[in-house]
Design an enzyme around this catalytic site. Structure first.
Site, PDB file in Angstrom:
ATOM      1  N   TYR A 105      45.140  83.727  40.951  1.00 22.43           N
ATOM      2  CA  TYR A 105      46.559  84.069  41.111  1.00 22.43           C
ATOM      3  C   TYR A 105      47.408  83.443  40.002  1.00 22.43           C
ATOM      4  O   TYR A 105      48.206  84.115  39.344  1.00 22.43           O
ATOM      5  CB  TYR A 105      47.011  83.588  42.491  1.00 22.43           C
ATOM      6  CG  TYR A 105      48.433  83.926  42.864  1.00 22.43           C
ATOM      7  CD1 TYR A 105      48.744  85.143  43.471  1.00 22.43           C
ATOM      8  CD2 TYR A 105      49.471  83.022  42.642  1.00 22.43           C
ATOM      9  CE1 TYR A 105      50.049  85.449  43.835  1.00 22.43           C
ATOM     10  CE2 TYR A 105      50.775  83.321  43.007  1.00 22.43           C
ATOM     11  CZ  TYR A 105      51.062  84.528  43.606  1.00 22.43           C
ATOM     12  OH  TYR A 105      52.355  84.827  43.965  1.00 22.43           O
TER      13      TYR A 105
ATOM     14  N   LYS B 294      49.421  85.452  37.083  1.00 27.36           N
ATOM     15  CA  LYS B 294      50.883  85.360  36.990  1.00 27.36           C
ATOM     16  C   LYS B 294      51.319  84.759  35.653  1.00 27.36           C
ATOM     17  O   LYS B 294      52.332  85.149  35.084  1.00 27.36           O
ATOM     18  CB  LYS B 294      51.438  84.545  38.162  1.00 27.36           C
ATOM     19  CG  LYS B 294      51.276  85.215  39.530  1.00 27.36           C
ATOM     20  CD  LYS B 294      52.169  86.429  39.692  1.00 27.36           C
ATOM     21  CE  LYS B 294      52.182  86.942  41.126  1.00 27.36           C
ATOM     22  NZ  LYS B 294      53.057  88.105  41.316  1.00 27.36           N
TER      23      LYS B 294
HETATM   24  P1  NAP Z   1      53.448  91.037  50.783  1.00 23.71           P
HETATM   25  O1  NAP Z   1      54.394  90.800  51.909  1.00 23.71           O
HETATM   26  O2  NAP Z   1      52.001  90.849  50.995  1.00 23.71           O
HETATM   27  O3  NAP Z   1      53.707  92.519  50.233  1.00 23.71           O
HETATM   28  C1  NAP Z   1      52.952  92.995  49.137  1.00 23.71           C
HETATM   29  C2  NAP Z   1      53.396  94.397  48.776  1.00 23.71           C
HETATM   30  O4  NAP Z   1      52.574  94.859  47.694  1.00 23.71           O
HETATM   31  C3  NAP Z   1      53.246  95.390  49.916  1.00 23.71           C
HETATM   32  O5  NAP Z   1      54.299  96.335  49.864  1.00 23.71           O
HETATM   33  C4  NAP Z   1      51.907  96.059  49.614  1.00 23.71           C
HETATM   34  O6  NAP Z   1      51.880  97.359  50.199  1.00 23.71           O
HETATM   35  C5  NAP Z   1      51.917  96.080  48.068  1.00 23.71           C
HETATM   36  N1  NAP Z   1      50.574  96.102  47.497  1.00 23.71           N
HETATM   37  C6  NAP Z   1      49.562  95.215  47.703  1.00 23.71           C
HETATM   38  N2  NAP Z   1      48.454  95.614  47.043  1.00 23.71           N
HETATM   39  C7  NAP Z   1      48.774  96.778  46.411  1.00 23.71           C
HETATM   40  C8  NAP Z   1      48.057  97.690  45.599  1.00 23.71           C
HETATM   41  N3  NAP Z   1      46.743  97.526  45.313  1.00 23.71           N
HETATM   42  N4  NAP Z   1      48.700  98.780  45.115  1.00 23.71           N
HETATM   43  C9  NAP Z   1      50.003  98.991  45.405  1.00 23.71           C
HETATM   44  N5  NAP Z   1      50.735  98.176  46.178  1.00 23.71           N
HETATM   45  C10 NAP Z   1      50.122  97.085  46.683  1.00 23.71           C
HETATM   46  O7  NAP Z   1      53.830  90.120  49.511  1.00 23.71           O
HETATM   47  P2  NAP Z   1      55.135  89.232  49.216  1.00 23.71           P
HETATM   48  O8  NAP Z   1      54.925  87.901  49.788  1.00 23.71           O
HETATM   49  O9  NAP Z   1      56.367  89.997  49.540  1.00 23.71           O
HETATM   50  O10 NAP Z   1      55.007  89.087  47.616  1.00 23.71           O
HETATM   51  C11 NAP Z   1      55.622  90.004  46.723  1.00 23.71           C
HETATM   52  C12 NAP Z   1      55.460  89.467  45.297  1.00 23.71           C
HETATM   53  O11 NAP Z   1      56.061  88.175  45.216  1.00 23.71           O
HETATM   54  C13 NAP Z   1      54.000  89.281  44.881  1.00 23.71           C
HETATM   55  O12 NAP Z   1      53.853  89.642  43.526  1.00 23.71           O
HETATM   56  C14 NAP Z   1      53.766  87.793  45.074  1.00 23.71           C
HETATM   57  O13 NAP Z   1      52.762  87.315  44.233  1.00 23.71           O
HETATM   58  C15 NAP Z   1      55.128  87.246  44.698  1.00 23.71           C
HETATM   59  N6  NAP Z   1      55.404  85.928  45.271  1.00 23.71           N
HETATM   60  C16 NAP Z   1      55.344  85.734  46.621  1.00 23.71           C
HETATM   61  C17 NAP Z   1      55.604  84.471  47.155  1.00 23.71           C
HETATM   62  C18 NAP Z   1      55.545  84.213  48.648  1.00 23.71           C
HETATM   63  O14 NAP Z   1      55.492  83.023  49.028  1.00 23.71           O
HETATM   64  N7  NAP Z   1      55.589  85.226  49.496  1.00 23.71           N
HETATM   65  C19 NAP Z   1      55.918  83.410  46.286  1.00 23.71           C
HETATM   66  C20 NAP Z   1      55.986  83.645  44.915  1.00 23.71           C
HETATM   67  C21 NAP Z   1      55.732  84.904  44.420  1.00 23.71           C
HETATM   68  P3  NAP Z   1      50.492  98.114  50.619  1.00 23.71           P
HETATM   69  O15 NAP Z   1      49.643  97.092  51.313  1.00 23.71           O
HETATM   70  O16 NAP Z   1      50.893  99.277  51.459  1.00 23.71           O
HETATM   71  O17 NAP Z   1      49.914  98.562  49.307  1.00 23.71           O
END
Ligand code: NAP
Length: 256
Positions: A162, A166
């Site tokens: 990861y 990133k």
């Molecule tokens: P999440 O709730 O797991 O949502 C992920 C989204 O990405 C979903 O809409 C999912 O939809 C889509 N996705 C996953 N795999 C995919 C694929 N192969 N093709 C197309 N779409 C895909 O994640 P989140 O926590 O909101 O995170 C969003 C972003 O923020 C990510 O890049 C993550 O690394 C970053 N981030 C998150 C955090 C945290 O603590 N949550 C912190 C820092 C950065 P489907 O499953 O329907 O495809």
């Protein structure tokens, strides 16, 4: 004009948001619609996008379109921008948000997890941003937002693939900013600490023993809410950030 008119800094903008079905991406879609942007919402599960797309269009008077796409498919990133742009008659903002993580120690690292993480968190968004940036440069400019992570800038245990992905994506974003800046394209990264999405809440919010050492390193002593990422994402796509290019904006309570 009444002072009660809503502030709509993205009125007239058209944005593609990946990973818009839940978590941070769903909240960015909410914030962008409220700010006046027309939206193409994408994720693998198109059915999960239909209801929010219809609701946001009705609530905010914007146009929303759903486009189901799997970013792990090697052919998708190269053609997604053109497809989405065709549906909207042009686009000027990309929010590269979709991502995944397989938390595991270096010793337990599975090759399949490493490959999938690099595929979805680096290859797909980097290719998509390159195609988007090239099209934006041709049409007079635009904004590219990378939802990276604090883990792009400081290593995080059990996040080997990861953090690697990133960090690569942050450098891809900087390179776009360098190469396309003179043609009106701005490219920036947002680097959040843990965000309390449903998944974040499960992994961190409900496990005090796991959360405590992380919280101890965050001067504000709490994790972020999705809205705190979305507000920065609205600002970065708006004219208020017109001289911000090639930056990594931490949304981390001071962690970095
Ligand atoms: P999440 O709730 O797991 O949502 C992920 C989204 O990405 C979903 O809409 C999912 O939809 C889509 N996705 C996953 N795999 C995919 C694929 N192969 N093709 C197309 N779409 C895909 O994640 P989140 O926590 O909101 O995170 C969003 C972003 O923020 C990510 O890049 C993550 O690394 C970053 N981030 C998150 C955090 C945290 O603590 N949550 C912190 C820092 C950065 P489907 O499953 O329907 O495809």
């Amino acid at each position: 004009m009444s002072s009660e008119q809503p502030h709509r800094p993205l009125l007239g903008r058209k944005a593609l948001i990946t990973g818009a079905s839940r978590g941070i991406g769903a909240d960015i879609a909410r914030a962008y619609a409220a700010a006046g942007a027309d939206l193409v919402l994408t994720a693998r599960d198109g059915s999960a996008l239909e209801e929010p797309a219809a609701r946001l269009a009705a609530e905010h008077g914007v146009r929303t379109v759903v486009l189901a796409a799997d970013l792990a498919d090697p052919d998708v990133p190269g053609r997604l921008w053109a497809e989405a742009s065709g549906l909207m008659d042009g686009l000027d903002v990309l929010v590269n948000n979709a991502g995944l993580s397989h938390p595991e120690t270096v010793e337990a690292l599975e090759t399949a997890h490493f490959d999938e993480t690099l595929q979805v968190n680096l290859r797909a968004p980097a290719l998509l941003a390159a195609r988007a940036g090239a099209a934006m440069a041709e049409s007079g400019g635009g904004a590219i937002l990378t939802i990276a992570s604090a883990a792009a800038l400081r290593p995080l245990a059990e996040h080997y693939a990861y953090s690697t992905a990133k960090a690569g994506l942050v450098m891809a974003t900087r390179t776009l900013a360098l190469e396309l800046g003179e043609r009106g394209v701005r490219a920036n990264s947002i680097c959040p600490t843990v965000v309390l999405t449903d998944m974040g809440q499960k992994v961190w919010g409900e496990q005090p023993a796991k959360a405590a050492p992380m919280l101890a390193r965050i001067p504000q002593s709490r994790f972020a809410q999705p809205r705190e990422v979305s507000d920065v994402a609205v600002w970065l796509a708006s004219d208020a950030a017109s001289m911000v290019n090639g930056a990594e904006i931490p949304v981390d309570g001071g962690y970095l």
